[in-house]
Design a protein around this motif. Structure first.
Motif, short mmCIF file in Angstrom:
data_model
loop_
_atom_site.label_atom_id
_atom_site.label_comp_id
_atom_site.label_asym_id
_atom_site.label_seq_id
_atom_site.Cartn_x
_atom_site.Cartn_y
_atom_site.Cartn_z
N TYR A 13 1.11 -1.16 0.15
CA TYR A 13 0.52 0.13 0.24
C TYR A 13 0.95 0.71 0.16
CZ TYR A 13 -3.76 -3.17 1.06
OH TYR A 13 -5.15 -4.09 1.34
N GLN A 15 3.47 1.89 -1.31
CA GLN A 15 4.48 1.73 -2.28
C GLN A 15 3.11 2.91 -3.85
OE1 GLN A 15 7.11 0.36 -4.04
NE2 GLN A 15 7.00 1.27 -6.11
N ILE A 16 1.69 2.37 -3.88
CA ILE A 16 1.06 2.17 -4.59
C ILE A 16 1.02 3.91 -4.07
CG2 ILE A 16 -0.03 0.25 -5.18
CD1 ILE A 16 -1.95 0.81 -3.63
N ILE A 19 3.81 5.81 -4.98
CA ILE A 19 3.35 6.42 -6.49
C ILE A 19 2.14 7.12 -7.48
CG2 ILE A 19 1.98 4.58 -7.56
CD1 ILE A 19 5.49 4.86 -9.26
N TYR A 23 2.62 11.03 -8.93
CA TYR A 23 1.29 11.37 -10.54
C TYR A 23 1.78 12.34 -10.56
CZ TYR A 23 2.80 6.32 -12.80
OH TYR A 23 3.18 5.16 -12.80
N TYR A 197 9.90 9.45 -9.29
CA TYR A 197 9.87 8.71 -9.70
C TYR A 197 11.15 7.81 -10.28
CZ TYR A 197 7.94 4.98 -13.56
OH TYR A 197 7.97 4.29 -14.08
N ILE A 201 11.38 3.91 -8.23
CA ILE A 201 11.67 2.54 -8.83
C ILE A 201 12.48 2.45 -9.48
CG2 ILE A 201 10.68 1.65 -10.95
CD1 ILE A 201 8.15 2.57 -9.99
N GLN A 202 13.75 3.27 -9.69
CA GLN A 202 15.09 2.37 -9.24
C GLN A 202 15.71 2.36 -10.23
OE1 GLN A 202 14.95 0.27 -5.44
NE2 GLN A 202 16.58 0.67 -5.28
N TYR A 203 14.81 2.13 -11.68
CA TYR A 203 15.21 1.88 -12.85
C TYR A 203 14.54 2.42 -14.26
CZ TYR A 203 15.36 -1.21 -17.48
OH TYR A 203 15.14 -1.03 -18.84
N ASP A 208 9.42 3.89 -20.68
CA ASP A 208 8.60 4.73 -19.43
C ASP A 208 7.91 5.85 -19.32
OD1 ASP A 208 9.31 1.99 -18.68
OD2 ASP A 208 10.86 2.76 -16.78
N ARG A 213 2.33 7.54 -21.56
CA ARG A 213 3.11 8.13 -20.51
C ARG A 213 2.26 9.45 -20.05
NH1 ARG A 213 5.61 6.50 -15.92
NH2 ARG A 213 3.98 4.73 -16.61
N GLU A 216 -1.45 9.27 -19.73
CA GLU A 216 -2.30 9.35 -18.72
C GLU A 216 -2.30 10.73 -17.79
OE1 GLU A 216 0.31 5.99 -17.33
OE2 GLU A 216 -0.37 5.34 -15.28
N ILE A 238 -8.45 8.43 -7.91
CA ILE A 238 -8.73 7.30 -8.62
C ILE A 238 -8.18 6.57 -9.62
CG2 ILE A 238 -11.45 7.33 -10.03
CD1 ILE A 238 -12.76 9.34 -8.56
N PRO A 243 -7.08 0.69 -10.94
CA PRO A 243 -6.12 -0.56 -11.57
C PRO A 243 -4.86 -1.03 -10.39
CG PRO A 243 -5.12 1.44 -13.02
CD PRO A 243 -5.86 1.93 -12.18
N GLU A 244 -5.27 -0.58 -9.53
CA GLU A 244 -4.98 -2.05 -8.04
C GLU A 244 -5.79 -2.31 -8.12
OE1 GLU A 244 -1.27 -2.85 -7.87
OE2 GLU A 244 -0.70 -1.59 -9.50
#
Lengths: 294, 388
Positions: A13, A15-16, A19, A23, A197, A201-203, A208, A213, A216, A238, A243-244
């Motif tokens: 949780y 993590q999302i 992120i 965004y 970001y 995410i480290q990569y 990406d 994006r 989005e 929302i 998606p999660e």
């Protein structure tokens, strides 16, 4: 109470939510450009990628402190915003949209073909510096600064440009200068968001930050309501979380995600909170409540 | 005005319901009764095929383990993490698998998403076994990161040796898809290998992904004498490139990596790709297959209307079995414990051949299957053992 504690100690949780916050910063930046100033931008992810690559390269090669890299990521993105803004903001509407779209592609292709950015392989092994507290601290700062901008002379000028550019110019607003400035501020936040970001995410790889994006982020702003800051927050929350949370319906979740968007645009074409002033709503609500009591 | 507010309320309620229902599905961890293995991959989206096949292989492996009495007396269970081939979701999905206390994460079949998941698995000390990430710089991301696929660095030199010694190739044209990481890295592996076995590169041509007119590059080839084309890109471009060669009257065949492996190669290329060669880490070769592989192929066919298993399902199967054997050897499903055993894997026999991990945890797999397009089908041309 324990449930709440469980929720916040669950790394998934966290993590999302983190992120989503990342965004949100980018979306708030775009809201200034598209929502408040009324200029189409389909290349917002490109500014995110500039911030992401700038800060990651600084971290990986020069080992400069993270906060400096974060700030520089934003500033470099803003510089590119100005660079793109001067020639392209003389255009309006669809033409500007296509130009920003092209810019987004150029940035992506440059990153694919540059050695230092790792080409199409991307950059791996970026240290994790972003955490949820930092992200939401920056979200709050972003919201405050956007409110300050929106309610300043500058902000009112931007709204005037959105409503009628010719009239605004006639009133003595230097429209090009105002638009470029809005573009720079919006890109700055995109750069910050990209830097966060990358360190979360480290990569990162050029893929990406493609057109999808950018789109989005535009969705976040439009669904929430163009020009409305609380709207952007709600829209991003929302759409980034859907998606999660729709994961339990598995294969159908993208279908539901799409259906939600169609419904939204049919019933509230101006977005969830578009054209709604929350303070006004609160005042009306209180008045009504008072009247009923009397 | 009033109606408008009802609508607004409705949408708001719907969204709230979404969020709340999501929270409710928070699974209770039943640690202790089962050993959980996470699947990370796309069941939908661009790379859905890879993900679905990997999962099929994994499910077969889990079934085999459970039918044989389970692992350390416990049943094995797969926890699915579908990220829809979407890199922005992959990080959250990986995190979710880890919070569900999986013993290992298997997947993702693509290099990009594996690199994304690697730091998360590494910092949580959970073994990540990729069943398809062949790109460079994967296992370097941490000592909990593994893969069980055939590396181009292993296969390309072996294939080059075959081309030089058995097919007597002396001169080749090298075609690279620029901007495609897979192709660029494969070219950089082929170059020293060609040099080592005395094959001269007479010309190097670059193409772009999604190009469909290669007349300029093929015209350049027509000026030279060569025995074959080394093509390091994907099947779409490969097929069209060969078509253009035939059109200009060039009769050489091409050889390339598993990027060319797809029925689209001969569907698009038709007669032009007849005789073209593709290497891969797994192929259905009923004549030479060992018992274990035959068994796998038969079981897969019984489950999937006679369809043949591909590389991804076989690698998915092997990935689970590799982990299971390490857990058995260590008598613990704790990644920090069984990792020690996993590192020591040597000459382990799976359905895709023998796997050993070298000092850098890179898999050395044997054999390499060299396939040839014959009558619009891939047929096994030769099976080359990897010695060394």
């Amino acid at each position: 109470m324990e449930a709440i504690f469980d929720f916040f100690s669950n790394p998934y949780y966290i993590q999302i939510l983190t992120i989503t916050g990342v965004y949100l910063i980018a979306a708030l930046g775009l809201n200034l450009i598209t929502g408040i100033t009324g200029q189409f931008s389909f290349g917002h992810a490109a500014f995110m990628s500039i911030g992401a690559y700038t800060s990651s390269l600084l971290t990986l090669y020069l080992h400069t402190p993270f906060f400096l890299n974060l700030l520089l990521g934003g500033i470099i993105a803003a510089l590119f915003g100005v660079l793109l803004g001067f020639p392209s903001l003389r255009l309006t509407g669809d033409y500007l949209g296509i130009t920003t779209l092209g810019f987004g592609e150029i940035v992506r292709v440059v990153f694919i073909n540059t050695k230092i950015t790792g080409g199409a392989f991307g950059l791996a092994g970026i240290p994790r510096e972003t955490n949820i507290i930092l992200v939401y601290l920056i979200v709050v700062l972003t919201i405050i600064s956007l409110y300050l901008i929106k309610n300043s002379r500058f902000g009112r000028g931007l709204v005037a440009i959105r409503e009628d550019e010719i009239a605004a110019e006639a009133m003595g607003i230097n429209t090009l200068f105002y638009k470029v400035e809005a573009f720079a501020v919006g890109s700055f936040f995109a750069g910050i968001s990209g830097a966060l970001y990358a360190h979360l995410i480290q990569y990162i790889s050029p893929g990406d930050f493609g057109f999808s994006r950018s789109f989005e982020i535009l969705n976040f702003v439009v669904i929430g309501g163009l020009g409305s800051i609380p709207g952007t927050v709600v829209g991003t929350a929302i759409l980034a979380l859907a998606p999660e949370f729709l994961r339990f319906v598995q294969e159908y979740r993208m279908l539901i995600y799409g259906a939600l968007m169609v419904l939204m645009m049919t019933f509230r074409p101006r977005g969830l909170l578009g054209g709604v002033d929350l303070f006004q709503v609160w005042r009306n609500f209180r008045h009504k409540g008072l009247r009923e009591k009397i | 005005m009033k109606r408008k507010w009802y609508l607004f309320l409705l949408v708001a309620l719907m969204s709230a319901a979404l969020v709340v229902s999501g929270c409710g599905s928070n699974e209770k961890t039943t640690a202790g009764d089962t050993i959980k293995i996470g699947f990370l991959g796309g069941k939908t989206g661009n790379h859905a095929h890879y993900g679905i096949e990997t999962l099929k292989g994994m499910q077969m492996a889990v079934e085999d383990i459970n039918n044989a009495g389970g692992l350390l007396g416990k049943k094995v269970e797969i926890v699915e993490g579908d990220h829809g081939s979407n890199s922005s979701e992959a990080a959250s999905v990986t995190q979710k698998l880890i919070t569900q206390k999986v013993a290992a994460v298997i997947g993702d079949p693509t290099t990009g998403i594996t690199k994304l998941a690697a730091p998360i698995c590494q910092s949580n000390k959970v073994v990540l076994m990729s069943a398809g990430a062949v790109g460079t710089g994967v296992v370097e991301l941490g000592d909990y990161i593994f893969r069980d696929c055939l590396l181009d660095a292993v296969a390309a030199p072996v294939v080059t040796k075959y081309l030089a010694e058995d097919l007597k190739w002396k001169k080749v044209a090298l075609v690279t898809t620029t901007g495609l990481p897979y192709s660029e890295s494969l070219t950089s592996i082929f170059k020293p290998a060609l040099d080592k076995y005395g094959i001269e590169i007479v010309t190097e041509q670059n193409i772009m992904e999604k190009d469909n007119n290669f007349s300029a590059q093929v015209t350049a080839l027509a000026q030279k004498q060569f025995d074959g084309v080394i093509f390091t890109g994907y099947y779409n471009e490969g097929a069209l490139f060969m078509k253009e060669m035939r059109k200009q009257g060039l009769q050489q065949v091409m050889a390339g990596g598993d990027g060319l492996l797809g029925k689209e190669l001969y569907e698009i290329g038709e007669e032009a790709v007849e005789g073209s060669m593709v290497y891969t880490g797994f192929a259905v070769d009923t004549n030479n297959a060992v018992e274990k592989t035959k068994d796998f192929i038969e079981k897969y066919q019984a489950k999937n209307n006679n369809a043949q298993p591909d590389m991804f399902s076989a690698q998915g199967y092997d990935a689970v079995m590799l982990i299971a054997d390490a857990i058995k050897a260590a008598e613990s499903a704790d990644p920090t414990v069984y990792r020690e055993k996993l590192v020591q894997t040597k000459d382990w026999k799976g359905v895709t051949g023998t796997i050993s991990f070298d000092a850098n945890r890179e898999p050395i797999k044997s054999p390499v299957y060299l396939l040839e397009v014959k009558d619009k089908q891939f047929a096994v041309k030769t099976v080359i053992p990897v010695t060394d």
